[in-house]
Design a protein around this motif. Structure first.
Motif, PDB file in Angstrom:
ATOM      1  N   LEU A 171      -6.083 -47.036  19.346  1.00 51.51           N
ATOM      2  CA  LEU A 171      -5.905 -45.883  18.449  1.00 51.51           C
ATOM      3  C   LEU A 171      -5.008 -46.111  17.234  1.00 51.51           C
ATOM      4  O   LEU A 171      -5.378 -45.731  16.124  1.00 51.51           O
ATOM      5  N   PRO A 172      -3.839 -46.760  17.387  1.00 47.36           N
ATOM      6  CA  PRO A 172      -2.979 -46.911  16.209  1.00 47.36           C
ATOM      7  C   PRO A 172      -3.669 -47.662  15.061  1.00 47.36           C
ATOM      8  O   PRO A 172      -3.663 -47.202  13.921  1.00 47.36           O
ATOM      9  N   LEU A 173      -4.322 -48.776  15.393  1.00 51.16           N
ATOM     10  CA  LEU A 173      -4.991 -49.574  14.380  1.00 51.16           C
ATOM     11  C   LEU A 173      -6.215 -48.824  13.831  1.00 51.16           C
ATOM     12  O   LEU A 173      -6.459 -48.788  12.617  1.00 51.16           O
ATOM     13  N   LEU A 174      -6.939 -48.232  14.741  1.00 57.40           N
ATOM     14  CA  LEU A 174      -8.154 -47.521  14.354  1.00 57.40           C
ATOM     15  C   LEU A 174      -7.851 -46.330  13.427  1.00 57.40           C
ATOM     16  O   LEU A 174      -8.605 -46.037  12.501  1.00 57.40           O
ATOM     17  N   SER A 175      -6.715 -45.697  13.666  1.00 61.75           N
ATOM     18  CA  SER A 175      -6.343 -44.536  12.838  1.00 61.75           C
ATOM     19  C   SER A 175      -6.072 -44.934  11.394  1.00 61.75           C
ATOM     20  O   SER A 175      -6.165 -44.102  10.492  1.00 61.75           O
ATOM     21  N   GLU A 176      -5.737 -46.196  11.166  1.00 59.75           N
ATOM     22  CA  GLU A 176      -5.490 -46.638   9.788  1.00 59.75           C
ATOM     23  C   GLU A 176      -6.798 -46.831   9.030  1.00 59.75           C
ATOM     24  O   GLU A 176      -6.826 -46.837   7.805  1.00 59.75           O
ATOM     25  N   VAL A 177      -7.870 -47.048   9.767  1.00 60.12           N
ATOM     26  CA  VAL A 177      -9.155 -47.346   9.136  1.00 60.12           C
ATOM     27  C   VAL A 177     -10.080 -46.126   9.128  1.00 60.12           C
ATOM     28  O   VAL A 177     -10.722 -45.828   8.119  1.00 60.12           O
ATOM     29  N   ALA A 178     -10.141 -45.440  10.244  1.00 58.34           N
ATOM     30  CA  ALA A 178     -11.133 -44.365  10.409  1.00 58.34           C
ATOM     31  C   ALA A 178     -10.735 -43.097   9.665  1.00 58.34           C
ATOM     32  O   ALA A 178      -9.570 -42.704   9.668  1.00 58.34           O
ATOM     33  N   ASP A 179     -11.741 -42.470   9.042  1.00 54.12           N
ATOM     34  CA  ASP A 179     -11.546 -41.128   8.492  1.00 54.12           C
ATOM     35  C   ASP A 179     -11.991 -40.109   9.530  1.00 54.12           C
ATOM     36  O   ASP A 179     -11.488 -38.995   9.566  1.00 54.12           O
ATOM     37  N   ILE A 180     -12.954 -40.526  10.345  1.00 53.31           N
ATOM     38  CA  ILE A 180     -13.372 -39.713  11.499  1.00 53.31           C
ATOM     39  C   ILE A 180     -13.405 -40.663  12.693  1.00 53.31           C
ATOM     40  O   ILE A 180     -14.022 -41.733  12.620  1.00 53.31           O
ATOM     41  N   ILE A 181     -12.748 -40.287  13.780  1.00 53.22           N
ATOM     42  CA  ILE A 181     -12.788 -41.132  14.974  1.00 53.22           C
ATOM     43  C   ILE A 181     -13.890 -40.614  15.897  1.00 53.22           C
ATOM     44  O   ILE A 181     -13.940 -39.426  16.229  1.00 53.22           O
ATOM     45  N   GLN A 182     -14.765 -41.529  16.266  1.00 48.05           N
ATOM     46  CA  GLN A 182     -15.865 -41.162  17.162  1.00 48.05           C
ATOM     47  C   GLN A 182     -15.456 -41.410  18.616  1.00 48.05           C
ATOM     48  O   GLN A 182     -14.872 -42.441  18.939  1.00 48.05           O
ATOM     49  N   ILE A 183     -15.767 -40.451  19.470  1.00 47.82           N
ATOM     50  CA  ILE A 183     -15.649 -40.667  20.915  1.00 47.82           C
ATOM     51  C   ILE A 183     -17.083 -40.739  21.420  1.00 47.82           C
ATOM     52  O   ILE A 183     -17.859 -39.788  21.248  1.00 47.82           O
ATOM     53  N   GLY A 184     -17.438 -41.868  21.987  1.00 46.12           N
ATOM     54  CA  GLY A 184     -18.823 -42.108  22.381  1.00 46.12           C
ATOM     55  C   GLY A 184     -19.218 -41.336  23.633  1.00 46.12           C
ATOM     56  O   GLY A 184     -18.365 -40.833  24.379  1.00 46.12           O
ATOM     57  N   ALA A 185     -20.531 -41.289  23.838  1.00 49.98           N
ATOM     58  CA  ALA A 185     -21.089 -40.545  24.968  1.00 49.98           C
ATOM     59  C   ALA A 185     -20.466 -40.984  26.297  1.00 49.98           C
ATOM     60  O   ALA A 185     -20.160 -40.167  27.155  1.00 49.98           O
ATOM     61  N   ARG A 186     -20.274 -42.294  26.442  1.00 52.32           N
ATOM     62  CA  ARG A 186     -19.756 -42.817  27.717  1.00 52.32           C
ATOM     63  C   ARG A 186     -18.298 -42.456  27.964  1.00 52.32           C
ATOM     64  O   ARG A 186     -17.798 -42.598  29.066  1.00 52.32           O
ATOM     65  N   ASN A 187     -17.626 -42.016  26.927  1.00 53.45           N
ATOM     66  CA  ASN A 187     -16.215 -41.636  27.061  1.00 53.45           C
ATOM     67  C   ASN A 187     -15.995 -40.129  26.970  1.00 53.45           C
ATOM     68  O   ASN A 187     -14.851 -39.691  26.904  1.00 53.45           O
ATOM     69  N   MET A 188     -17.089 -39.372  26.960  1.00 48.14           N
ATOM     70  CA  MET A 188     -16.905 -37.930  26.739  1.00 48.14           C
ATOM     71  C   MET A 188     -15.998 -37.287  27.780  1.00 48.14           C
ATOM     72  O   MET A 188     -15.319 -36.305  27.512  1.00 48.14           O
ATOM     73  N   GLN A 189     -15.995 -37.866  28.986  1.00 49.35           N
ATOM     74  CA  GLN A 189     -15.116 -37.291  30.010  1.00 49.35           C
ATOM     75  C   GLN A 189     -13.971 -38.226  30.378  1.00 49.35           C
ATOM     76  O   GLN A 189     -13.447 -38.167  31.491  1.00 49.35           O
ATOM     77  N   ASN A 190     -13.578 -39.064  29.442  1.00 52.93           N
ATOM     78  CA  ASN A 190     -12.381 -39.886  29.641  1.00 52.93           C
ATOM     79  C   ASN A 190     -11.194 -39.004  29.215  1.00 52.93           C
ATOM     80  O   ASN A 190     -10.773 -38.985  28.057  1.00 52.93           O
ATOM     81  N   PHE A 191     -10.705 -38.248  30.171  1.00 54.10           N
ATOM     82  CA  PHE A 191      -9.765 -37.178  29.828  1.00 54.10           C
ATOM     83  C   PHE A 191      -8.442 -37.695  29.260  1.00 54.10           C
ATOM     84  O   PHE A 191      -7.833 -37.041  28.428  1.00 54.10           O
ATOM     85  N   GLY A 192      -8.021 -38.873  29.710  1.00 54.41           N
ATOM     86  CA  GLY A 192      -6.787 -39.458  29.156  1.00 54.41           C
ATOM     87  C   GLY A 192      -6.974 -39.748  27.670  1.00 54.41           C
ATOM     88  O   GLY A 192      -6.113 -39.425  26.843  1.00 54.41           O
ATOM     89  N   LEU A 193      -8.120 -40.330  27.338  1.00 51.19           N
ATOM     90  CA  LEU A 193      -8.416 -40.634  25.929  1.00 51.19           C
ATOM     91  C   LEU A 193      -8.529 -39.342  25.110  1.00 51.19           C
ATOM     92  O   LEU A 193      -8.032 -39.255  23.988  1.00 51.19           O
ATOM     93  N   LEU A 194      -9.156 -38.332  25.698  1.00 50.57           N
ATOM     94  CA  LEU A 194      -9.300 -37.053  24.981  1.00 50.57           C
ATOM     95  C   LEU A 194      -7.931 -36.439  24.694  1.00 50.57           C
ATOM     96  O   LEU A 194      -7.686 -35.912  23.614  1.00 50.57           O
ATOM     97  N   ARG A 195      -7.032 -36.541  25.669  1.00 49.49           N
ATOM     98  CA  ARG A 195      -5.681 -36.013  25.457  1.00 49.49           C
ATOM     99  C   ARG A 195      -4.991 -36.764  24.338  1.00 49.49           C
ATOM    100  O   ARG A 195      -4.364 -36.175  23.457  1.00 49.49           O
ATOM    101  N   ASP A 196      -5.106 -38.109  24.355  1.00 47.57           N
ATOM    102  CA  ASP A 196      -4.433 -38.916  23.337  1.00 47.57           C
ATOM    103  C   ASP A 196      -5.003 -38.654  21.951  1.00 47.57           C
ATOM    104  O   ASP A 196      -4.271 -38.599  20.962  1.00 47.57           O
ATOM    105  N   ILE A 197      -6.299 -38.527  21.895  1.00 50.68           N
ATOM    106  CA  ILE A 197      -6.955 -38.299  20.611  1.00 50.68           C
ATOM    107  C   ILE A 197      -6.597 -36.907  20.079  1.00 50.68           C
ATOM    108  O   ILE A 197      -6.542 -36.664  18.886  1.00 50.68           O
TER     109      ILE A 197
END
Ligand code: PEP
Ligand code: MN
Length: 338
Positions: A171-197
């Motif tokens: 996330l830290p590196l990606l946030s410097e590049v992305a204007d929109i961060i995509q959460i893919g279908a396979r991670n839709m219920q990765n609740f830890g990632l959703l909280r962090d995002i």
């Protein structure tokens, strides 16, 4: 629960209501509307009595939210959420098209396709640097190198970037590049990632899970909003059904269903939804007619050699035709192509 404040309520009264909510172990969320301010309550609100708030200064109305998702619901916020990015926006009257290859494959590849798409008027380039693949033996993305190339494209061509976060570490590196961060279908219920995002300040595109109901999907969006990030768009990318002719089954009806239940913008991805190049254009037309706020389409110069998702990638001239047709449909339903 939703507290509707009277028109022009003084800040002091708003703060008092918020303090009261916190004292009851719940969390207040200010929801600006076109006319009035509302304060949404999340947490153990079911046990709260309306009277506690009705007697407070400047409180107009107290509304119970019946759905299990709260902050994403239309009950909580009547007006459409419009996500503003630089001089443009996603949601509302605008119709946005996001395009690009499935993956960043090389510096040359991403610059070539990005340059061509920019000439066609595209403002958002999509491309994955981290690829969550069903098989561990498939191409997993160029990772940090891929992000580096995307950063160069962003700087040199002035395109905005949509790219996927596969896990929290990136996330830290990606946030410097992305204007929109995509959460893919396979991670839709990765609740830890959703909280962090949810704790980041970047707009998020949450793709629908492979076998997720609309309610599952909205609950996942709720994880992001309840952690503070209110700029979420929902992407319908097809779901698993018994039909195997297409890669997934495009749930076109999810577009108006989500629009009725939620204020968040809806993106349609006819590429992953069908998996077949010749089905992308008709489904893109249908998605716009059904009210999608944006399209996300995979485009590749040489799909035969693509490292991921070649069979569904449009060639640039096919994409140009898609843009022409989609523009016509947008006009018919009173939307502006951006
Ligand atoms: C993608 O956008 O390339 C992708 C991996 O999509 P999904 O998560 O919808 O399969
Ligand atoms: Mn893909």
């Amino acid at each position: 629960m939703l507290i509707m404040m009277k028109l022009d309520s003084p800040r002091e009264h708003i703060e008092k209501v918020k303090e009261k909510i916190r004292s009851l172990n719940c969390t207040p969320h200010e929801i600006p509307g076109s006319v009035k301010l509302a304060i949404g309550i999340t947490g153990p609100a079911a046990k709260l009595s309306e009277d506690v708030f009705l007697n407070m200064d400047s409180v107009d109305e107290v509304v119970r939210v019946s759905k299990p998702y709260k902050l994403v619901s239309r009950e909580m916020k009547r007006d459409d959420t419009i996500i503003k990015l630089n001089n443009t926006s996603i949601g509302g009257e605008n119709l946005m098209v996001i395009a690009g290859p499935c993956s960043v494959e090389s510096r040359q590849q991403i610059f070539d396709i990005a340059g061509e798409l920019k000439e066609m008027g595209i403002k958002f380039l999509r491309a994955g640097a981290y690829k969550p693949r069903s098989s561990p033996y498939s191409f997993q993305g160029l990772k940090e190198k891929g992000l580096e190339y995307l950063f160069e494209v962003k700087k040199e061509l002035g395109l905005m970037i949509v790219t996927e976060a596969k896990d929290t570490n990136a996330l830290p590196l990606l946030s410097e590049v992305a204007d929109i961060i995509q959460i893919g279908a396979r991670n839709m219920q990765n609740f830890g990632l959703l909280r962090d995002i949810g704790k980041t300040s970047k707009p998020i595109m949450l793709k629908r899970g492979l076998a997720a109901t609309v309610e599952d999907w909205l609950m996942s969006a709720e994880y992001i909003l309840s952690n503070g990030n209110k700029e979420v768009m929902l992407c319908e990318r097809g779901i698993r059904t018994f039909e195997t002719y297409t890669r997934n089954t495009f749930d076109l009806s999810a577009i108006p269903v989500v629009h009725k239940r939620s204020h968040l913008p809806v993106v349609a991805d006819p590429s992953h939804a069908t998996g077949l190049r010749d089905k992308v254009l008709p489904m893109a037309r249908a998605a716009i007619a059904a009210g999608a706020d944006a399209l996300m389409v995979e485009v590749h110069h040489d799909p035969e050699k693509a490292l991921s998702d070649g069979p569904q990638a449009l060639l640039p001239d096919q994409f140009e035709e898609l843009m022409k047709q989609v523009k016509l449909i947008a006009e018919v339903i009173g939307r502006r192509m951006n």
